[in-house]
Design a protein around this motif. Sequence first.
Motif, short mmCIF file in Angstrom:
data_model
loop_
_atom_site.label_atom_id
_atom_site.label_comp_id
_atom_site.label_asym_id
_atom_site.label_seq_id
_atom_site.Cartn_x
_atom_site.Cartn_y
_atom_site.Cartn_z
N MET A 234 0.84 -1.19 0.00
CA MET A 234 0.00 0.00 0.00
C MET A 234 0.88 1.25 0.00
SD MET A 234 -3.09 -1.33 0.07
CE MET A 234 -2.31 -2.49 -1.06
N CYS A 235 0.35 2.34 -0.57
CA CYS A 235 1.16 3.53 -0.77
C CYS A 235 0.93 4.62 0.27
CB CYS A 235 0.89 4.10 -2.16
SG CYS A 235 1.44 3.01 -3.49
N GLY A 236 -0.08 4.47 1.12
CA GLY A 236 -0.34 5.51 2.10
C GLY A 236 -1.49 5.14 3.00
N GLU A 237 -1.83 6.03 3.91
CA GLU A 237 -2.92 5.76 4.85
C GLU A 237 -4.26 6.22 4.27
OE1 GLU A 237 -2.35 7.80 8.53
OE2 GLU A 237 -2.10 9.75 7.58
N PRO A 238 -5.34 5.58 4.68
CA PRO A 238 -5.45 4.56 5.73
C PRO A 238 -5.11 3.14 5.29
CG PRO A 238 -7.62 5.04 4.86
CD PRO A 238 -6.68 5.99 4.17
N ALA A 239 -4.82 2.91 4.00
CA ALA A 239 -4.58 1.54 3.55
C ALA A 239 -3.42 0.88 4.29
CB ALA A 239 -4.32 1.52 2.04
N GLU B 40 -9.75 3.73 -7.29
CA GLU B 40 -8.90 2.54 -7.27
C GLU B 40 -7.42 2.91 -7.31
OE1 GLU B 40 -12.61 1.43 -7.77
OE2 GLU B 40 -11.80 2.14 -9.69
N ARG B 41 -7.04 3.94 -8.08
CA ARG B 41 -5.64 4.11 -8.45
C ARG B 41 -4.94 5.34 -7.87
NH1 ARG B 41 -1.21 4.78 -8.89
NH2 ARG B 41 0.32 4.06 -10.41
N ASP B 42 -5.62 6.46 -7.73
CA ASP B 42 -4.91 7.72 -7.56
C ASP B 42 -4.28 7.88 -6.18
OD1 ASP B 42 -5.77 8.16 -10.08
OD2 ASP B 42 -7.10 9.84 -9.63
N TRP B 43 -2.99 8.19 -6.20
CA TRP B 43 -2.22 8.52 -5.00
C TRP B 43 -0.97 9.27 -5.45
CZ3 TRP B 43 -3.78 8.58 -0.20
CH2 TRP B 43 -2.84 8.76 0.83
N PRO B 44 -0.57 10.33 -4.73
CA PRO B 44 0.55 11.16 -5.20
C PRO B 44 1.86 10.38 -5.36
CG PRO B 44 -0.69 12.29 -3.48
CD PRO B 44 -1.22 10.89 -3.53
N ASN B 45 2.58 10.76 -6.38
CA ASN B 45 3.94 10.25 -6.62
C ASN B 45 3.99 8.74 -6.77
OD1 ASN B 45 6.70 10.72 -7.06
ND2 ASN B 45 7.20 10.30 -4.91
N THR B 46 2.98 8.17 -7.47
CA THR B 46 2.97 6.72 -7.71
C THR B 46 2.84 6.38 -9.19
OG1 THR B 46 0.57 6.61 -7.36
CG2 THR B 46 1.99 6.23 -5.44
N GLY B 47 3.14 7.34 -10.06
CA GLY B 47 3.14 7.06 -11.49
C GLY B 47 1.82 7.31 -12.19
N GLY B 48 0.79 7.72 -11.46
CA GLY B 48 -0.48 8.02 -12.08
C GLY B 48 -0.49 9.41 -12.69
N PHE B 49 -1.55 9.69 -13.46
CA PHE B 49 -1.65 10.98 -14.15
C PHE B 49 -2.17 12.07 -13.22
CE2 PHE B 49 -3.52 13.51 -17.87
CZ PHE B 49 -2.28 13.99 -18.25
N PHE B 50 -2.92 11.68 -12.18
CA PHE B 50 -3.51 12.64 -11.26
C PHE B 50 -2.87 12.49 -9.89
CE2 PHE B 50 -6.57 12.00 -14.60
CZ PHE B 50 -7.07 13.27 -14.84
N ASP B 51 -2.33 13.58 -9.35
CA ASP B 51 -1.60 13.55 -8.07
C ASP B 51 -2.57 13.84 -6.92
OD1 ASP B 51 0.96 12.68 -8.05
OD2 ASP B 51 1.88 14.62 -7.70
N VAL B 52 -3.57 13.00 -6.75
CA VAL B 52 -4.56 13.19 -5.69
C VAL B 52 -4.64 11.91 -4.85
CG1 VAL B 52 -5.90 14.89 -6.95
CG2 VAL B 52 -6.40 12.47 -7.28
N LYS B 53 -5.34 11.98 -3.72
CA LYS B 53 -5.36 10.89 -2.75
C LYS B 53 -6.67 10.09 -2.76
CE LYS B 53 -2.04 12.99 0.44
NZ LYS B 53 -1.77 13.36 1.85
N ASP B 54 -7.31 9.99 -3.92
CA ASP B 54 -8.65 9.42 -3.98
C ASP B 54 -8.69 7.93 -3.64
OD1 ASP B 54 -9.31 11.93 -4.77
OD2 ASP B 54 -9.90 11.42 -6.80
N SER B 55 -7.58 7.20 -3.77
CA SER B 55 -7.60 5.76 -3.51
C SER B 55 -7.39 5.43 -2.04
CB SER B 55 -6.54 5.04 -4.35
OG SER B 55 -5.24 5.25 -3.80
#
Length: 583
Positions: A195-200, A341-356
Amino acid sequence: MNKATINLHGSAYMRATPALLGDQDEDTVWVTVKYGWENPSADDWIAVFSPADFISGSGPNPSRYPGEPLLCTAPIKYQYANYSANYLHGDKGAIRFQLINQRSDFSFALFTGGLENPSLVAVSKQVAFKNPKAPVFPRLAQGKTHDEMAVTWTSGYDIGEAYPFVEWGVVASGGRGGNPTRPPAGTLTFSRGSMCGEPARTVGWRDPGFIHTAFMRGLWPNKEYFYKIGHELSDGTVMWGKPYTFRAPPTPGQNSLQRIIIFGDMGKAERDGSNEFANYQPGSLNTTDKLVEDLDNYDIVFHIGDMPYANGYLSQWDQFTAQVAPISAKKPYMVASGNHERDWPNTGGFFDVKDSGGECGVPAETMYYYPAKNRANFWYKVDYGMFRFCVADSEHDWREGTPQYKFIEECLSTVDRKHQPWLIFAAHRVLGYSSNSWYADQGSFEEPEGRERLQKLWQRYRVDIAFFGHVHNYEHTCPLYQSQCVTNERSNYSGTMNGTIFVVAGGGGSHLSGYTSAIPKWSVFRDKDYGFTKLTAFNHSSLLFEYKKSSDGKVYDSFTILRDYCGVLSCVHDSCFPTTLAT
């Protein structure tokens, strides 16, 4: 949960029955919880925890450092204690919870102090399924070729303790056929470190168990098959899942009735009325139930992103697979990647948001199979009879020069339109057109750099319909190119298609989105309600589109496309084949 305190009280009690769940091999059961104490209040609440031992010891435990949380896991779900009418006046109550088999035991906890300052006053004894490791909730998906079906499921069995497989064969005219085959399944899982961040990575983490995928290959088109997932233990005994049947896909170009369901943003909800962290998908159960009721009237499902809205609370993935299992166990359930499902900052996605919520795509890419070359790149094609579907990943860069742009052009350009006339593009975010209010506020009616980058491909290769979710409502446009309607027709399209019809089908279940007050000329029909869309190909020349509401399953919008092969070949703006004057 990081502010919870532990103050077990002598007068408080929690009792859950039955203690043994699934004694008839059920994977979903109802549990009655009785509770009470001498100081009831309106904001007391009951939490469902799994595993059952979410605290160590039976009394207040000291922090090792200032501010250390005493409870480090979030409940699966919760309900207010006064959901039972007698609680506030009779000092006791009783409510029922629905539980699914999630590979571990459960306990129920009574908190006072509301959600902001919870204080634990009572915990029940554990309840558990007879076989918590049982294989559950199969998910079918079409494979990389039309004669291949994948089945994915979840269990508590690691490969070291049992061999996963699927047993399958042809359904004979009198019922189940003989000579079943048993191909093995592959096994995957993931850890908290994935997992790339909280709360995951923190309070939302829950062990996902083991995810198994087996392939049924060499299918005959349109034949009915049976299958049953299983695990062979070291002593030779087999732990079986439930038996199911499915119908094999048609061959590419096959001329037969073909029916497709497409929607996005459904989420999940609790049938027992309880709540979870992301409790904003009120239409989810209506959509699910209507699709279950109509199971015999469609062939394949495309859920184009935003599946459970787990947002980093991993137990919700189990809840979602259980909710859609009556569909996914019998019909191919194809999925796309969404921002949740996908978005988290600095993880290679196109959107730098914390929606996942820190998931960064890992659960979605593991829990469901889809026929991508690289599962980390959530784009793929599906040939289903007279259809070709090009499923894109709006959470990765789609612009010129990227791997995804190359995939999109290859997918659109390699279809044989005389045999597969219906070309469909799908992605989660709106890369085409939507009169949703927040897009209108930006003046774009789309995601930034959406159609500007892709509309030449859609036009050049004559995409019939492009589907999107993300916006939680329904809308369909006229056939469009460069923001211009290319015909005055609104519902019955025939002959040469000079543009692409854009459909927003994001009303699967999540909280609804509003529109701009001014209706653009290209917007044909809008509906702020929960629903799903259906495509029906009758033959190579006739396609019906329908929008149905989840509340009653009735059709509220529709259009038809009637077109022969020459209509695909005809020259239109930015889609003309070069010619020569030579004779």
